[in-house]
Design an enzyme around this catalytic site. Structure first.
Site, PDB file in Angstrom:
ATOM      1  CD  GLU A  70      43.508 -16.813  92.925  1.00  0.00           C
ATOM      2  OE1 GLU A  70      44.371 -17.664  92.657  1.00  0.00           O
ATOM      3  OE2 GLU A  70      42.302 -16.999  92.754  1.00  0.00           O
ATOM      4  NE  ARG A  97      42.004 -18.726  86.267  1.00  0.00           N
ATOM      5  CZ  ARG A  97      41.996 -20.029  86.489  1.00  0.00           C
ATOM      6  NH1 ARG A  97      41.106 -20.536  87.352  1.00  0.00           N
ATOM      7  NH2 ARG A  97      42.843 -20.834  85.866  1.00  0.00           N
ATOM      8  CG  HIS A 129      42.781 -20.946  93.148  1.00  0.00           C
ATOM      9  ND1 HIS A 129      43.065 -20.017  92.188  1.00  0.00           N
ATOM     10  CD2 HIS A 129      42.198 -21.991  92.480  1.00  0.00           C
ATOM     11  CE1 HIS A 129      42.688 -20.457  91.002  1.00  0.00           C
ATOM     12  NE2 HIS A 129      42.159 -21.659  91.153  1.00  0.00           N
TER      13      HIS A 129
END
Length: 337
Positions: A279, A250, A297
């Protein structure tokens, strides 16, 4: 004849529709969360609403686009509705207030194992790309400049480098096995020694020694309050000069500003990132370093892994209904408040 309990599909279910029907045949009815707003979702959890009778929820992060994350407000509404289990699809579950769930008697599971291969191979790509500048080289070719921006003096082979794995869980251990084939030397730091780690995977119990031994730091820790910026200025500066950081966990577990400062002064040679603090926004300063390898991602963006994740989350719900407990309770549910 009594009505079967309900299992709510909350967010994307793409690959495992037939599996869902088979898993819950005769033991539960499936209801799809089709609310477009949080207010509608909360209203329909109440008596007489279309989600009444829901005892378990399959949750995917895409549901947050419509109803937001599972915060205290949503958890409070799930309790009178009768929800006892949230089966989250994914390894990371930072969009769920898990401590509030625990306090209210709602169990939470995730999908460990189902994401290991996909995330570990993503990290492997980032490691190789950062060491060899392959991402930069491909962009050079597409710009028809061949390999003029690439300097052999700024790149390294993978063989012989030392990979430091911060958090040797399922993903970190899978990555360790992958890089051992080159071979890379592998060291790791976790809260506890991993009993499944092979003998060539060396546990370093002192964090300072761990960072000092590392050429490539790969981060594999969940995002919790105590792991925000777990890799900060102090930790980055303990790495060898010219080291690389790879993050497929993360974004917020790394202090992004400290990382960028280390890129600017050359303490870090490059970074390989699949995750970012905010994000889908990406700090434009990261784009100033063409040697960086940056992905949007992509860790589990393939149908094989996504189907495994969906089936594993649904299986946790099936096991909860039939046996009273799913197999993948998150660590917070196992520890005392």
């Amino acid at each position: 004849m009594s009505r079967l309990p309900r299992i709510m599909i909350c967010g994307n279910l793409v690959w495992a529709h037939e599996d869902a029907q088979q898993l819950f045949n005769g033991i539960a009815d499936l209801v799809v969360m089709d609310s477009k707003t949080r207010a509608d979702f909360l209203a329909n959890l109440k008596s007489g609403g279309k989600y009444e009778g829901t005892v378990g929820i399959y949750r995917h992060n895409t549901s947050a686009d419509r109803i937001g994350v599972f915060d205290k407000e949503i958890v409070a509404a799930l309790v009178p509705a009768g929800v006892k289990w949230i089966a989250h699809n994914g390894a990371g579950y930072d969009q769920i207030d898990v401590l509030e769930c625990k306090a209210k008697g709602i169990n939470v599971s995730n999908t460990p194992g189902a994401v290991d291969d996909a995330t570990a191979t993503t990290a492997l790509y980032l490691i190789i790309s950062c060491l060899r500048h392959f991402s930069r080289a491909e962009r050079s070719l597409r710009a028809l400049t061949w390999k003029t921006p690439i300097s052999a003096g700024a790149t390294h082979d993978v063989t012989g480098r030392t990979l430091g794995v911060l958090g040797l869980g399922g993903i970190g251990l899978r990555l360790a096995h992958l890089v051992h084939a080159f071979p890379m030397e592998v060291v790791y730091y976790s809260r506890h020694r991993n009993p499944d780690a092979p003998e060539w995977c060396r546990y370093i119990e002192n964090l300072d020694d761990f960072y000092k031994a590392t050429d490539v730091l790969s981060v594999h820790v969940p995002l919790r309050e105590e792991t925000v910026h777990i890799v900060g200025e102090k930790e980055i500066r303990k790495l060898k000069k010219g080291s690389i950081i790879v993050n497929t966990a993360r974004g917020k577990v790394i202090d992004e500003d400290a990382m960028i400062r280390a890129l600017e002064d050359g303490h870090l040679s490059s970074v390989g990132l699949d995750v970012y603090p905010n994000e889908p926004s990406v700090n434009p300063r990261l784009l100033d370093f063409p040697q960086n390898a940056l992905l949007p991602h992509m860790g589990t963006e393939n149908q094989d892994s996504q189907r495994k994740m969906e089936v594993r989350a649904l299986t946790n719900l099936r096991d909860f209904l039939k046996e009273g407990k799913g197999k993948d309770l998150i660590p917070e549910m196992k520890s005392k408040l």
